[in-house]
Write an enzyme that holds these catalytic residues in place. Sequence first.
Site, PDB file in Angstrom:
ATOM      1  N   LYS A  61       3.925  -6.469   4.115  1.00 44.41           N
ATOM      2  CA  LYS A  61       4.305  -5.338   3.271  1.00 44.41           C
ATOM      3  C   LYS A  61       4.796  -5.880   1.938  1.00 44.41           C
ATOM      4  O   LYS A  61       5.758  -6.646   1.878  1.00 44.41           O
ATOM      5  CB  LYS A  61       5.395  -4.505   3.950  1.00 44.41           C
ATOM      6  CG  LYS A  61       5.870  -3.352   3.068  1.00 44.41           C
ATOM      7  CD  LYS A  61       6.805  -2.415   3.798  1.00 44.41           C
ATOM      8  CE  LYS A  61       7.299  -1.325   2.864  1.00 44.41           C
ATOM      9  NZ  LYS A  61       8.267  -0.439   3.519  1.00 44.41           N
ATOM     10  N   LYS A  66       0.187  -3.343   3.980  1.00 53.81           N
ATOM     11  CA  LYS A  66       0.615  -2.229   3.135  1.00 53.81           C
ATOM     12  C   LYS A  66       1.059  -2.731   1.778  1.00 53.81           C
ATOM     13  O   LYS A  66       1.810  -3.705   1.735  1.00 53.81           O
ATOM     14  CB  LYS A  66       1.784  -1.542   3.842  1.00 53.81           C
ATOM     15  CG  LYS A  66       2.399  -0.403   3.083  1.00 53.81           C
ATOM     16  CD  LYS A  66       3.564   0.123   3.873  1.00 53.81           C
ATOM     17  CE  LYS A  66       4.210   1.253   3.108  1.00 53.81           C
ATOM     18  NZ  LYS A  66       5.414   1.700   3.742  1.00 53.81           N
ATOM     19  N   TYR A 109      -2.301  10.118   3.758  1.00 49.73           N
ATOM     20  CA  TYR A 109      -1.782  11.481   3.636  1.00 49.73           C
ATOM     21  C   TYR A 109      -2.910  12.509   3.697  1.00 49.73           C
ATOM     22  O   TYR A 109      -2.648  13.692   3.823  1.00 49.73           O
ATOM     23  CB  TYR A 109      -0.967  11.610   2.339  1.00 49.73           C
ATOM     24  CG  TYR A 109       0.242  10.696   2.351  1.00 49.73           C
ATOM     25  CD1 TYR A 109       1.393  11.059   3.033  1.00 49.73           C
ATOM     26  CD2 TYR A 109       0.215   9.447   1.734  1.00 49.73           C
ATOM     27  CE1 TYR A 109       2.494  10.209   3.095  1.00 49.73           C
ATOM     28  CE2 TYR A 109       1.300   8.585   1.783  1.00 49.73           C
ATOM     29  CZ  TYR A 109       2.437   8.978   2.466  1.00 49.73           C
ATOM     30  OH  TYR A 109       3.511   8.128   2.534  1.00 49.73           O
TER      31      TYR A 109
END
Length: 325
Positions: A197, A249, A314
């Site tokens: 990340k 990510k 999303y």
Amino acid sequence: MSFPHHRPRRLRTTPAMRRLTAEYRLDPAELILPAFIREGLTEPSPITSMPGVVQHNTDSLKRAAAEAVRLGVGGIMLFGVPETRDAAGSASLDPVGVLNQAIRDVRAEVGDDLVVMSDVCLDEFTDHGHCGVLAADGTVDNDATLEIYGRMAVAQAEAGAHVLGPSGMMDGQVAVIRQALDDAGHQGTSIVAYAAKYASAFYGPFREAVDSQLQGDRRTYQMDPANRREAMLEVELDLEEGADMIMVKPAMSYLDILADVAAASPVPVAAYQISGEYAMIEAAAANGWIDRRRSIEESVLSIKRAGANMILTYWASELAGWLRA
Ligand code: PBG
């Protein structure tokens, strides 16, 4: 003049030919919908920088989860926004706090039909907005934070999460969470480790989504965007510590990292198409500068092609609807 015998255009002639020869295709089952629930809301509240995404109340979250099941989406990742915050993020441990209650409510709605995942991190719960508690000198205290993550993880497992997603990038977080889960009898609860990340500028809209209080940045715990090799170290450590799945990510600016990790990983690999990636496409599409649907499909497909087995986006439910149509 000689012409090549191999003429790749032959396989691009018709939609049916292109469909037949496509190397990758998306499937709703590999999509994970990230969702925000905010304590004390009577109505869902729009997130300005993420048009189409809301902070849910209990009812709208349950509806979104039920819709995801109907559309064949694979999972949901829950983030909680509490009403009160403190230096230690103590609302994260409350068994009926916003996130733990949301896990329970979503499980009651969907049972085992959707994989219910939850964020194990303190940034939504602390008044300073960091992913851990602070030492006297103001730095994030790794091991004091681990102790809280262990208790958070148990509370989330008790609430019914199938999978926990530690996203705070503290060293040793997977080991501590695994141990805490096992000690509490939750051997069956999985961990998807945010292994690689990065400290990304593209998290901007997420900070609005969780009303983040953060001043400054997370560069002392999230990875430096300049580093590629180091991602493999993070992955190896998380696997040794017991990660069942690993995550890269953000996604789009890190497709090289994703490809490296996917080539080496013996466990499923997730990638998170984050808030800023969503916001950029929505904003450009709203201006008529790019075709919205094609851009969404192309961006998610690029993440799949780079090697992701699961994609947090999303657009999960909307995209699943297109894929099923
Ligand atoms: C930390 C967390 C963040 C995101 C997911 N988990 C924010 C951060 O690290 O600053 C970002 C997700 C997104 O931008 O969509 N709990």
